[in-house]
Design a protein around this motif. Structure first.
Motif, PDB file in Angstrom:
ATOM      1  N   ALA A  34       0.835  -1.198   0.000  1.00  0.00           N
ATOM      2  CA  ALA A  34       0.000   0.000   0.000  1.00  0.00           C
ATOM      3  C   ALA A  34       0.870   1.248   0.000  1.00  0.00           C
ATOM      4  O   ALA A  34       0.570   2.245  -0.681  1.00  0.00           O
ATOM      5  CB  ALA A  34      -0.932  -0.009   1.215  1.00  0.00           C
ATOM      6  N   LEU A  35       1.974   1.213   0.771  1.00  0.00           N
ATOM      7  CA  LEU A  35       2.870   2.357   0.842  1.00  0.00           C
ATOM      8  C   LEU A  35       3.482   2.661  -0.518  1.00  0.00           C
ATOM      9  O   LEU A  35       3.524   3.815  -0.959  1.00  0.00           O
ATOM     10  CB  LEU A  35       3.967   2.070   1.873  1.00  0.00           C
ATOM     11  CG  LEU A  35       4.827   3.256   2.308  1.00  0.00           C
ATOM     12  CD1 LEU A  35       3.989   4.330   2.958  1.00  0.00           C
ATOM     13  CD2 LEU A  35       5.928   2.790   3.264  1.00  0.00           C
ATOM     14  N   ARG A  36       3.959   1.625  -1.208  1.00  0.00           N
ATOM     15  CA  ARG A  36       4.549   1.842  -2.534  1.00  0.00           C
ATOM     16  C   ARG A  36       3.523   2.409  -3.512  1.00  0.00           C
ATOM     17  O   ARG A  36       3.817   3.324  -4.285  1.00  0.00           O
ATOM     18  CB  ARG A  36       5.112   0.514  -3.079  1.00  0.00           C
ATOM     19  CG  ARG A  36       6.403   0.075  -2.440  1.00  0.00           C
ATOM     20  CD  ARG A  36       7.047  -1.048  -3.247  1.00  0.00           C
ATOM     21  NE  ARG A  36       6.173  -2.211  -3.360  1.00  0.00           N
ATOM     22  CZ  ARG A  36       6.140  -3.197  -2.460  1.00  0.00           C
ATOM     23  NH1 ARG A  36       6.926  -3.161  -1.397  1.00  0.00           N
ATOM     24  NH2 ARG A  36       5.335  -4.234  -2.644  1.00  0.00           N
ATOM     25  N   GLU A  37       2.319   1.873  -3.442  1.00  0.00           N
ATOM     26  CA  GLU A  37       1.300   2.318  -4.393  1.00  0.00           C
ATOM     27  C   GLU A  37       0.892   3.768  -4.147  1.00  0.00           C
ATOM     28  O   GLU A  37       0.833   4.573  -5.082  1.00  0.00           O
ATOM     29  CB  GLU A  37       0.069   1.413  -4.298  1.00  0.00           C
ATOM     30  CG  GLU A  37      -1.010   1.773  -5.319  1.00  0.00           C
ATOM     31  CD  GLU A  37      -2.174   0.800  -5.302  1.00  0.00           C
ATOM     32  OE1 GLU A  37      -3.250   1.162  -5.797  1.00  0.00           O
ATOM     33  OE2 GLU A  37      -1.992  -0.330  -4.799  1.00  0.00           O
ATOM     34  N   VAL A  38       0.609   4.112  -2.890  1.00  0.00           N
ATOM     35  CA  VAL A  38       0.153   5.468  -2.612  1.00  0.00           C
ATOM     36  C   VAL A  38       1.268   6.480  -2.866  1.00  0.00           C
ATOM     37  O   VAL A  38       1.025   7.558  -3.418  1.00  0.00           O
ATOM     38  CB  VAL A  38      -0.411   5.593  -1.183  1.00  0.00           C
ATOM     39  CG1 VAL A  38       0.669   5.440  -0.129  1.00  0.00           C
ATOM     40  CG2 VAL A  38      -1.095   6.945  -1.001  1.00  0.00           C
ATOM     41  N   MET A  39       2.492   6.153  -2.489  1.00  0.00           N
ATOM     42  CA  MET A  39       3.578   7.105  -2.693  1.00  0.00           C
ATOM     43  C   MET A  39       3.865   7.315  -4.183  1.00  0.00           C
ATOM     44  O   MET A  39       4.160   8.423  -4.624  1.00  0.00           O
ATOM     45  CB  MET A  39       4.842   6.638  -1.965  1.00  0.00           C
ATOM     46  CG  MET A  39       4.675   6.549  -0.454  1.00  0.00           C
ATOM     47  SD  MET A  39       3.849   7.992   0.289  1.00  0.00           S
ATOM     48  CE  MET A  39       3.676   7.435   1.988  1.00  0.00           C
ATOM     49  N   GLY A  40       3.748   6.260  -4.947  1.00  0.00           N
ATOM     50  CA  GLY A  40       3.924   6.422  -6.385  1.00  0.00           C
ATOM     51  C   GLY A  40       2.865   7.323  -6.975  1.00  0.00           C
ATOM     52  O   GLY A  40       3.152   8.169  -7.833  1.00  0.00           O
ATOM     53  N   GLU A  41       1.636   7.172  -6.505  1.00  0.00           N
ATOM     54  CA  GLU A  41       0.556   8.007  -7.024  1.00  0.00           C
ATOM     55  C   GLU A  41       0.717   9.457  -6.573  1.00  0.00           C
ATOM     56  O   GLU A  41       0.464  10.398  -7.339  1.00  0.00           O
ATOM     57  CB  GLU A  41      -0.795   7.451  -6.559  1.00  0.00           C
ATOM     58  CG  GLU A  41      -1.967   8.026  -7.317  1.00  0.00           C
ATOM     59  CD  GLU A  41      -3.269   7.300  -7.045  1.00  0.00           C
ATOM     60  OE1 GLU A  41      -4.293   7.752  -7.577  1.00  0.00           O
ATOM     61  OE2 GLU A  41      -3.273   6.291  -6.306  1.00  0.00           O
TER      62      GLU A  41
END
Length: 546
Positions: free
Chosen positions: A187-194
């Motif tokens: 979740a952290l990787r996904e949200v930070m990428g967005e």
């Protein structure tokens, strides 16, 4: 270890040096246990003052404690603790209670309401964790549970301790502190990428910061983040001063149509609003006149992060701020920070108005020397145009009576700064007698009383009404009767002289600023216009506003 001893040992370890309350027979054993510690009890004039003071202390120190008796004491403080809950303030309410051994169903014990559990049930509605310590075997663990919840959620907690439990020996608590929260890596990787993609492709990003920045200790990190990305910063009303208002990146307080015009321009023209710890209440949004397109919004709170319409409940505000500070993926901007149009604020040079008071305070309030505390009313909404570095006020729940008790707590929590309390005549009549409490403890708040003879904010909405009048009191005489000093002023020049005199004073000092009953701040004028347009939109054609 005895239950009372354990409680106060934990509180001292958490930085508590004062409690606020009024002793009563059901809480006397707790006060006796408190005597054996270095924590100092501050006895106020009325339980609501204890709640307001504990709230203000919590906002500065990270935890405030109200120590009150059962029934007539704790139930008298419900409104103040409800405000602390609404505004995310970490207050612990400690209430005494009748002995367990005397609790028969038909026993008519003084201060009891319906059942012995009635008070606990009430406080369960306005706290994040509540416990009645009726069994010494579990008492220490319950203390730890409630304190952990307060620390984690930044909301009030409640402990009810019967008289015969305070000195009982409790079983060792098996509850270790909760492990540090670990976000879900995916979740952290996904949200930070967005978040990175959204920020980098935006042309006019802005940071909109709110009260949770302060509650979670992120104020210095916010400054670093704004400087790293070179973004303009606006704050909410309840988040006033979470970002330094003298900083070059600060624009103003955003409240939709009723806040700072410059802040409104920056936010509503932005194609990427990075909202950090802000609560979208009716107050912070200017009665829901804020215009922020959800498609352009990145929102981070203590509970989740959302990017446009995508929600990430496994990532929170603290984690997002830390990521943005450490990543090199977000580009720095070369943006022009709008400057405030000061000329538009200028009040007539000789008259004493709410606007003039704010202008004089903007000159008087040297950084690092004062804590500004405001009651609700026009004295608070005028602070949209006040520039200071520390501000406490009920910017969401909006309960009257906060300022004077909060000023006492602010000076105890932060003795290097002198409190400046802004309060209306109506608010002062609720809790102003705690100027005597300030005198009793050698405190020196400067209280600026906005005396317009009534509820001018309501009058600006509904017109002149007999029930908007506030009974005239001799406020200067009251200040002097409890050992303080006071002056009454009617012009801008005499107000300026009074500020200088207050600064030299070694005691509590009240400045009664006499204002026109029709004087209101520019911010409240905009709010009143907005409210009138809604209240009377359907009735003016038939009944008129009157």
């Amino acid at each position: 270890m005895r239950v009372g001893e354990y409680l106060f040992k934990r509180l001292k370890a958490l930085g508590v040096r004062h409690t606020f309350g009024i002793p009563g027979d059901f809480v006397l054993p707790l006060y006796q246990a408190l005597e054996r510690t270095s924590i100092k009890p501050i006895v106020v004039t009325h339980e609501p003052s204890a709640g307001f003071a504990a709230d203000a202390y919590a906002r500065i120190k990270g935890l405030g404690v109200a120590l009150v008796t059962y029934g007539a004491g704790a139930l008298n403080m419900v409104n103040a603790i409800a405000q602390a809950y609404a505004e995310r303030s970490p207050v612990l309410v400690v209430s005494g209670a009748p002995e367990i051994q005397d609790r028969r169903l038909d026993a008519l014990v003084h201060h009891k309401v319906r059942t012995f559990e009635s008070q606990l049930i009430v406080y369960q509605e306005i706290t994040c964790a509540a416990a009645a310590l009726n069994d010494p075997r579990t008492a220490l663990e319950e203390i730890d549970r409630v304190l952990d919840a307060i620390s984690r959620r930044k909301r009030p907690g409640y402990l009810e301790i019967p008289r015969d439990v305070v000195f009982a020996t409790g079983a060792r608590s098996q509850r270790a502190g909760l492990p540090a929260r670990r976000p879900d890596p995916a979740a952290l990787r996904e949200v930070m990428g967005e978040v990175v993609a959204r920020l980098n492709r935006s042309r006019r990003p802005v940071i909109y910061a709110g009260v949770e920045i302060e509650r979670f200790g992120l104020m210095r990190k916010l400054v670093r983040l704004a400087e790293k990305l070179n973004l303009p910063v606006v704050t909410s009303m309840d988040g006033k001063t979470v970002f330094p208002e003298t900083h070059r990146n600060f624009v103003g307080i955003y409240m939709g149509r009723v806040g700072s015009p410059e802040a409104r321009q920056v936010v509503e023209r932005s194609d990427c609003v990075l909202m950090l710890g802000a609560l979208l209440t009716d107050v912070s949004t200017g009665l829901f006149t804020a215009r922020v397109d959800q498609a352009s919004l990145i929102s981070a709170s203590s509970e989740e992060v959302s990017v446009s319409f995508h929600r990430y409940p496994d990532v929170n505000l603290v984690e997002l701020v830390q990521f943005l500070l450490t990543t090199r993926a977000v580009k720095r901007r070369a943006l022009r920070i709008p400057r405030r149009r000061r000329a538009a604020l200028a009040a007539p040079p000789g008259s004493l108005t709410t606007r003039a008071i704010v202008e004089e305070l903007n000159t008087f309030l040297a950084p690092g020397r004062f804590t500004v505390v405001s009651d609700v009313g026009d004295c608070m909404y005028a602070c949209v145009d006040l520039r200071t570095d520390t501000f406490l006020g009920p910017g969401y729940y909006n309960s009257m009576g906060f300022a004077v008790p909060a000023a006492i707590a602010a000076e105890l929590a932060w003795p290097g700064r002198r409190p400046v309390a802004l309060v209306g005549d109506g608010g002062f009549q609720m809790t102003g007698m705690d100027l005597g409490t300030a005198k009793a403890h050698g405190l020196r708040p400067i209280v600026i009383l906005f005396n317009n003879g009534g509820f001018a904010t309501m009058q600006a909405i509904a017109g002149k009404k007999p029930y908007f009048r506030v009974a005239p009191w001799d406020y200067v005489g009251i200040a002097e009767s409890v050992g303080g000093r006071g002056v009454r002023v009617q012009s801008r020049a005499t107000f300026r002289v009074a500020l200088a005199e207050a600064l030299r004073s070694r005691s509590a000092f009240l400045i009664e600023a006499t204002l026109s009953p029709t004087d209101i701040s520019p911010a409240w004028a905009r709010i009143a216009d907005e409210i009138r347009s809604r209240l009377y939109a359907g009735s003016t054609r038939t009944k008129g506003v009157g």
